[in-house]
Design a protein around this motif. Structure first.
Motif, PDB file in Angstrom:
ATOM      1  N   ARG A 119       0.884  -1.173   0.000  1.00 43.52           N
ATOM      2  CA  ARG A 119       0.000   0.000   0.000  1.00 43.52           C
ATOM      3  C   ARG A 119       0.916   1.215   0.000  1.00 43.52           C
ATOM      4  O   ARG A 119       1.312   1.717   1.052  1.00 43.52           O
ATOM      5  CB  ARG A 119      -0.931  -0.006   1.207  1.00 43.52           C
ATOM      6  N   ASP A 120       1.263   1.668  -1.189  1.00 46.36           N
ATOM      7  CA  ASP A 120       2.264   2.713  -1.336  1.00 46.36           C
ATOM      8  C   ASP A 120       1.698   4.126  -1.281  1.00 46.36           C
ATOM      9  O   ASP A 120       2.454   5.082  -1.116  1.00 46.36           O
ATOM     10  CB  ASP A 120       3.064   2.517  -2.623  1.00 46.36           C
ATOM     11  N   ILE A 121       0.389   4.290  -1.416  1.00 48.20           N
ATOM     12  CA  ILE A 121      -0.247   5.608  -1.321  1.00 48.20           C
ATOM     13  C   ILE A 121      -1.452   5.482  -0.401  1.00 48.20           C
ATOM     14  O   ILE A 121      -2.347   4.669  -0.642  1.00 48.20           O
ATOM     15  CB  ILE A 121      -0.716   6.112  -2.695  1.00 48.20           C
ATOM     16  N   GLU A 122      -1.458   6.287   0.643  1.00 51.25           N
ATOM     17  CA  GLU A 122      -2.597   6.286   1.559  1.00 51.25           C
ATOM     18  C   GLU A 122      -2.823   7.713   2.034  1.00 51.25           C
ATOM     19  O   GLU A 122      -1.903   8.356   2.537  1.00 51.25           O
ATOM     20  CB  GLU A 122      -2.340   5.366   2.751  1.00 51.25           C
ATOM     21  N   PHE A 123      -4.022   8.219   1.829  1.00 49.80           N
ATOM     22  CA  PHE A 123      -4.370   9.578   2.225  1.00 49.80           C
ATOM     23  C   PHE A 123      -5.406   9.574   3.341  1.00 49.80           C
ATOM     24  O   PHE A 123      -6.237   8.673   3.423  1.00 49.80           O
ATOM     25  CB  PHE A 123      -4.985  10.349   1.048  1.00 49.80           C
ATOM     26  N   ASP A 124      -5.352  10.616   4.147  1.00 45.42           N
ATOM     27  CA  ASP A 124      -6.445  10.929   5.056  1.00 45.42           C
ATOM     28  C   ASP A 124      -7.441  11.709   4.191  1.00 45.42           C
ATOM     29  O   ASP A 124      -7.242  12.891   3.907  1.00 45.42           O
ATOM     30  CB  ASP A 124      -5.925  11.779   6.222  1.00 45.42           C
ATOM     31  N   ILE A 125      -8.479  11.033   3.727  1.00 43.42           N
ATOM     32  CA  ILE A 125      -9.415  11.627   2.767  1.00 43.42           C
ATOM     33  C   ILE A 125     -10.111  12.857   3.344  1.00 43.42           C
ATOM     34  O   ILE A 125     -10.287  13.861   2.651  1.00 43.42           O
ATOM     35  CB  ILE A 125     -10.443  10.578   2.288  1.00 43.42           C
ATOM     36  N   ASP A 126     -10.467  12.811   4.608  1.00 41.38           N
ATOM     37  CA  ASP A 126     -11.129  13.969   5.219  1.00 41.38           C
ATOM     38  C   ASP A 126     -10.189  15.176   5.244  1.00 41.38           C
ATOM     39  O   ASP A 126     -10.598  16.299   4.939  1.00 41.38           O
ATOM     40  CB  ASP A 126     -11.611  13.625   6.630  1.00 41.38           C
TER      41      ASP A 126
END
Length: 137
Positions: A96-103
């Motif tokens: 999982r190379d890209i993970e954002f806090d969407i909020d």
């Protein structure tokens, strides 16, 4: 609002989905690993890195051993564009190379204009009122 992430991916913040930038296909929830929405081709590394020595004569040929290395290629299920590749040991799950806090991403982009394509060689647009004056690293 759609946010560019890589040359192949973007996030639609309104729908909270990953999208292919080539064909606009909706892939998977932006809160999930984008790779779950893609087709995967598990390549034999010897296809990519051909042996430099004759495998009939030598155990070590300067080609990756498929018992130690695999190459995963990820493709858009709609248009077939290659989105990503990764080298992993067999049995290792996709990274999982890209993970954002969407909020937080939604808050960051709420006062910005959508960027459809970043002009090559130019600074990307900044939020209104943002200045580099006095900024130090």
């Amino acid at each position: 609002m759609k946010v560019l992430v890589t040359e192949n991916l973007r996030i639609d913040l309104d729908r909270e989905t990953w999208e292919c930038r080539h064909c606009q296909a909706e892939l998977v929830s932006a809160r999930d690993n984008y790779k779950r929405g893609l087709l995967v081709y598990d390549r034999d590394p010897r296809e990519i890195h051909k042996p430099l020595l004759d495998p009939a004569k030598y155990a070590r040929t300067y080609s990756p051993d498929p018992q130690w290395c695999r190459i995963l290629e990820y493709y858009c299920p709609k248009c077939g564009a290659m989105i990503e590749t990764e080298y992993l040991p067999p049995g290792h799950p996709p990274v999982r190379d890209i993970e954002f806090d969407i909020d937080a991403l939604k808050l960051q982009w709420q006062d910005r204009e959508e960027v459809r394509e970043v002009p090559v060689g130019e600074e990307p647009p900044r939020p209104r009122g943002h200045s580099h004056a006095g900024h130090r690293h």
